[in-house]
Design a protein around this motif. Structure first.
Motif, mmCIF file in Angstrom:
data_model
loop_
_atom_site.group_PDB
_atom_site.id
_atom_site.type_symbol
_atom_site.label_atom_id
_atom_site.label_comp_id
_atom_site.label_asym_id
_atom_site.label_seq_id
_atom_site.Cartn_x
_atom_site.Cartn_y
_atom_site.Cartn_z
ATOM 1 N N ILE A 1 0.855 -1.188 0.000
ATOM 2 C CA ILE A 1 0.000 0.000 0.000
ATOM 3 C C ILE A 1 0.890 1.237 0.000
ATOM 4 O O ILE A 1 1.822 1.342 0.794
ATOM 5 C CB ILE A 1 -0.928 0.004 1.232
ATOM 6 C CG1 ILE A 1 -1.870 -1.193 1.168
ATOM 7 C CG2 ILE A 1 -1.713 1.293 1.311
ATOM 8 C CD1 ILE A 1 -2.735 -1.353 2.390
ATOM 9 N N GLU B 1 0.516 7.510 0.649
ATOM 10 C CA GLU B 1 -0.647 8.400 0.672
ATOM 11 C C GLU B 1 -1.933 7.620 0.936
ATOM 12 O O GLU B 1 -2.806 8.075 1.674
ATOM 13 C CB GLU B 1 -0.755 9.198 -0.631
ATOM 14 C CG GLU B 1 -1.833 10.255 -0.610
ATOM 15 C CD GLU B 1 -1.723 11.233 0.558
ATOM 16 O OE1 GLU B 1 -2.771 11.604 1.119
ATOM 17 O OE2 GLU B 1 -0.599 11.620 0.928
ATOM 18 N N GLU B 2 -2.042 6.443 0.343
ATOM 19 C CA GLU B 2 -3.221 5.609 0.583
ATOM 20 C C GLU B 2 -3.270 5.164 2.045
ATOM 21 O O GLU B 2 -4.331 5.176 2.668
ATOM 22 C CB GLU B 2 -3.200 4.393 -0.340
ATOM 23 C CG GLU B 2 -4.453 3.550 -0.244
ATOM 24 C CD GLU B 2 -4.426 2.358 -1.202
ATOM 25 O OE1 GLU B 2 -5.241 1.451 -0.991
ATOM 26 O OE2 GLU B 2 -3.605 2.346 -2.137
ATOM 27 N N ARG B 3 -2.124 4.799 2.591
ATOM 28 C CA ARG B 3 -2.061 4.386 4.001
ATOM 29 C C ARG B 3 -2.430 5.564 4.905
ATOM 30 O O ARG B 3 -3.173 5.425 5.861
ATOM 31 C CB ARG B 3 -0.661 3.845 4.325
ATOM 32 C CG ARG B 3 -0.455 3.469 5.771
ATOM 33 C CD ARG B 3 -1.472 2.513 6.326
ATOM 34 N NE ARG B 3 -1.360 1.210 5.723
ATOM 35 C CZ ARG B 3 -2.292 0.275 5.844
ATOM 36 N NH1 ARG B 3 -3.393 0.494 6.525
ATOM 37 N NH2 ARG B 3 -2.149 -0.885 5.267
ATOM 38 N N GLN C 1 -4.378 8.050 4.185
ATOM 39 C CA GLN C 1 -5.829 8.240 4.092
ATOM 40 C C GLN C 1 -6.583 7.170 4.873
ATOM 41 O O GLN C 1 -7.604 7.460 5.500
ATOM 42 C CB GLN C 1 -6.268 8.271 2.626
ATOM 43 C CG GLN C 1 -7.610 8.907 2.408
ATOM 44 C CD GLN C 1 -7.708 10.317 2.974
ATOM 45 O OE1 GLN C 1 -6.808 11.140 2.825
ATOM 46 N NE2 GLN C 1 -8.809 10.609 3.640
ATOM 47 N N ASP C 2 -6.082 5.931 4.854
ATOM 48 C CA ASP C 2 -6.694 4.859 5.647
ATOM 49 C C ASP C 2 -6.703 5.217 7.130
ATOM 50 O O ASP C 2 -7.693 4.997 7.830
ATOM 51 C CB ASP C 2 -5.947 3.529 5.464
ATOM 52 C CG ASP C 2 -6.165 2.902 4.105
ATOM 53 O OD1 ASP C 2 -7.098 3.325 3.378
ATOM 54 O OD2 ASP C 2 -5.391 1.977 3.766
ATOM 55 N N GLU D 1 -9.306 7.994 7.778
ATOM 56 C CA GLU D 1 -10.665 7.429 7.785
ATOM 57 C C GLU D 1 -10.921 6.613 9.048
ATOM 58 O O GLU D 1 -12.000 6.696 9.648
ATOM 59 C CB GLU D 1 -10.892 6.565 6.543
ATOM 60 C CG GLU D 1 -10.981 7.345 5.253
ATOM 61 C CD GLU D 1 -12.143 8.315 5.221
ATOM 62 O OE1 GLU D 1 -13.248 7.965 5.707
ATOM 63 O OE2 GLU D 1 -11.951 9.440 4.731
#
Length: 193
Positions: free
Chosen positions: A4, A7-9, A11-12, A15
């Motif tokens: 992952i 940036e995706e991590r 955002q996770d 959230e």
């Protein structure tokens, strides 16, 4: 297992923090609970966000940025006053569709007010600035700087008050009625300029 991206991590984790704060409150939003909600090792959370304050700042920033797209709508042929009133309506609508975000926003703001007043001041200033940018984008130069600041502050204050009231009474029909009244107040102010 696929890797992952950072940036995706990130955002996770944002959230997951929103969900945890909305469900448990900020006092019980431990990094361990947040990492579990993100289905990630605790060490990864601490690698991405070095402190809890850094994480909470990122969450609050995302809460300001997420609804911005809903503020881009201006009814065709609307006056400046009607467009700004509609911005308030769309902002309230966005948060009613995302109640966890509304709860989290309040939790974070009041936590900062008690624990980090400078951050609370910064959060409020960023909110006002975001409102000013959204108003400028829709209305152009229709308002001078003094009017823009005044209208932006009123917009944020009405928005916060509407969501706080809705958080306590939970009645969407009442919220819609109160939002209509608030939109009329904004329109009257704008028309006075």
């Amino acid at each position: 297992m696929a890797r992952i991206g950072a940036e995706e991590r990130r955002q996770d984790f944002i959230e997951a923090t929103i969900k945890v704060i909305a469900e448990y409150g900020i006092a019980d939003a431990t990094t361990r609970r947040i990492a579990a909600a993100a289905d990630s090792p605790l060490a990864s959370l601490h690698y991405v966000f070095h402190t809890k304050d850094e994480l909470f700042s990122a969450v609050y920033e995302s809460l300001i940025n997420m609804p911005q797209q809903s503020l881009q709508y201006a009814p065709t042929g609307a006056t400046t006053a009607e467009s700004i009133g509609e911005m308030l309506r769309q902002l309230v609508k966005w948060f009613t569709l995302h109640p966890d975000r509304a709860t989290t926003q309040f939790e974070l703001f009041f936590w900062n007010l008690r624990n980090n007043p400078e951050m609370a001041t910064k959060i409020y200033a960023v909110s006002i600035e975001a409102a000013q940018q959204a108003i400028r984008k829709i209305t152009g130069e229709a308002l001078d700087q003094t009017a823009l600041i005044t209208v932006s502050r009123l917009l944020i204050n009405l928005f916060d008050g509407l969501l706080l009231a809705w958080s306590t009474h939970g009645d969407l029909e009442r919220l819609e009625s109160e939002t209509d009244t608030a939109c009329q107040a904004v329109q009257l102010l704008v028309d006075s300029y």
